[in-house]
Design an enzyme around this catalytic site. Structure first.
Site, short mmCIF file in Angstrom:
data_model
loop_
_atom_site.label_atom_id
_atom_site.label_comp_id
_atom_site.label_asym_id
_atom_site.label_seq_id
_atom_site.Cartn_x
_atom_site.Cartn_y
_atom_site.Cartn_z
N ALA A 241 0.84 -1.21 0.00
CA ALA A 241 0.00 0.00 0.00
C ALA A 241 0.87 1.25 0.00
CB ALA A 241 -0.92 -0.01 1.21
N CYS A 242 1.16 1.78 -1.17
CA CYS A 242 2.12 2.87 -1.31
C CYS A 242 1.44 4.19 -1.67
CB CYS A 242 3.15 2.53 -2.38
SG CYS A 242 3.92 0.91 -2.16
N THR A 243 2.22 5.27 -1.59
CA THR A 243 1.77 6.59 -2.07
C THR A 243 2.90 7.17 -2.92
OG1 THR A 243 0.57 6.91 0.01
CG2 THR A 243 0.86 8.84 -1.42
N GLU B 197 3.48 1.30 -7.53
CA GLU B 197 2.30 1.76 -6.82
C GLU B 197 1.19 0.74 -7.05
OE1 GLU B 197 -0.09 4.01 -4.50
OE2 GLU B 197 1.95 4.67 -5.00
#
Length: 479
Positions: free
Chosen positions: A10-12, A103
């Site tokens: 779960a990236c940004t 992502e």
């Protein structure tokens, strides 16, 4: 038929074009979020030329591919163990191409029913390793990865960031074999958070859009476009629009846009946020690290703020305990690739760590960046930064300001050092091996500076914490 359940991290992510920055740099950055105790290392792969054909086989899912005979030098941040694959994640190569992968995103069931994910297709684990060492521009990176997805398939829906001195590209894989990519306008930025985010595709504008072969025919044949008009909105066709998006994903995009373009009034759960926006001001490294380190500061949604308990945990923040590392890859103008590229790397939780600069032209890293497994060890760079975060967590109101003071002080020192390192390299006309050795020595010294100061801070916090035990008892001084 291979039906794959995607393994998500779960990236940004954030991407910025050159006309939107203070000095003309291009930037890409991302938080790699997976587990709260899962170390990352850093390494530099040297330039190699092979006589025999090379191949890559993934330990994660068996994906196989033959590789070119020349492998360019590149930096990377692999996992502490390769048991589940390399997951090299981000780096800059000798041509000044930066890449961050990936992502994680979600594709909808309509699309996947016609073009399922491929069990042994390319995944996040392999992308950087089989693409970055073999491309000389950002656009070439998009094309190489796109050709791989078209031929071998993808096992995950993902977004991938590319940049060089001139262009910034964001690519999205939306099904087993279909993908699109958009060049970020030079005067704009994009913030992405676990969604397929690219919107309208102009198939007649190959300078700014790329896509998998026959994607239009695929969508038309299978009646996948929900638009009332003829627009091809990739996010609407391939992506999702759920309550999960509104709680978990869009608030992070909202906060990034709120900070970078405060003139635009929006709400956290808006699913129609723009993919790219112009910032209200020219952006620098501090703006990107602020976004990647953020947790809804100055809003009711800050989990360590003073707001209502329900609101404080309503939305998923950008920086959180499960962040393994955060990076910003900066490519500065009018400099040779070795000097131009700076990999800013914060190990552990970025809100509690520090972005340490590393020159892409260096040939090695500090020994502590090569150490560390899933059990704490003081000789590991990852665990050094993680240790401070854990100490601060226990007494955030008291220790948080002390950490912030050190972060500000170190950031200033790092910028001062970069300025001096640049000046000396240019004044002495360093090049080739001489420049590589110079940048290696100075990059390792910058990494050592960060480690030394955080170890001092840990000692200070431990000492202070000895008087904060619940077993403490304050005696009346008059007794």
């Amino acid at each position: 038929m291979n039906i794959v359940k995607q393994r998500l991290s779960a990236c940004t992510s954030i991407l910025v074009g050159k006309k939107a920055t203070l000095d003309g740099s291009t930037f890409i950055g991302r938080n790699e979020d997976f587990k709260s105790a899962w170390p990352k290392h850093m390494c530099v792969h040297s330039h190699k030329e092979f006589k025999a054909t090379q191949s890559f086989v993934s330990k994660s899912n068996g994906f196989k591919i033959s590789l070119p005979s020349i492998r360019y030098k590149y930096t990377a941040t692999p996992e502490w163990t390769d048991e589940f694959g390399l997951l090299e994640e981000n780096g800059i190569n000798e041509y000044g191409v930066a890449m961050s992968a990936t992502e994680s995103a979600y594709a909808n069931s309509n699309v996947l029913s016609y073009d399922p994910l491929v069990k042994d297709g390319i995944s996040e684990e392999a992308m950087l390793t089989v693409v970055l060492p073999y491309v000389s521009t950002a656009k070439a990176g998009v094309k190489r990865l796109g050709e791989i997805v078209t031929k071998h398939g993808a096992s995950e829906a993902n977004g991938i960031l590319f940049a060089d001195n001139n262009e910034v590209w964001y690519m999205e894989i939306g099904s087993g074999h279909h993908w699109v990519a958009q060049r970020i306008p030079d005067d704009c930025y994009a913030v992405v958070a676990n969604q397929l985010s690219i919107q309208k595709i102009d198939f007649n504008d190959s300078a700014n859009f790329l896509a998998s072969p026959n994607i239009q025919q695929f969508v038309q044949k299978n009646h996948l476009n929900p638009a009332l008009e003829s627009n091809f909105i990739f996010r609407d066709i391939f992506g999702t629009h759920t309550l999960f998006d509104e709680i978990y994903n869009t608030p992070r995009v909202w906060y990034g846009q709120k900070f970078l373009t405060p003139s635009k009034e929006q709400v956290p759960m808006d699913e129609n946020l723009a993919f790219t926006l112009k910032p209200d001001r020219k952006l620098g490294i501090d703006d990107l690290t602020y976004v990647l380190s953020s947790h809804f500061q100055k809003t009711p949604y800050d989990p360590i703020g003073q707001g209502d308990a329900t609101l404080k945990h309503k939305f998923r923040p950008i920086s959180l305990a499960k962040t393994q590392e955060s990076h910003v890859l900066q490519l500065r103008p009018n400099l040779p690739p070795a000097l131009s590229g700076i990999q800013w790397l914060a190990l552990g939780v970025p809100a509690q760590s520090i972005f340490v600069p590393f020159y892409a032209g260096a040939s090695d890293v500090h020994s502590a960046y090569k150490l560390g497994n899933e059990t704490y060890s003081p000789d590991s760079a990852y665990w050094t930064y993680k240790h401070v975060g854990i100490l601060v967590d226990a007494h955030y109101p008291l220790f948080g300001p002390i950490l912030k003071d050190l972060q500000d002080e170190l950031t200033t020192k790092f910028k001062q050092h970069i300025h001096l390192i640049d000046q000396k390299a240019i004044q002495n006309s360093f090049s080739g091996k001489e420049l590589e050795e110079y940048l290696t020595k100075n990059s390792i010294e910058l990494q050592e500076l960060g480690l030394t100061e955080f170890k001092k801070l840990a000692a200070q916090l431990i000492t202070s914490a000895t008087d904060l035990s619940p077993l403490n008892f304050k005696t009346d001084a008059n007794l």
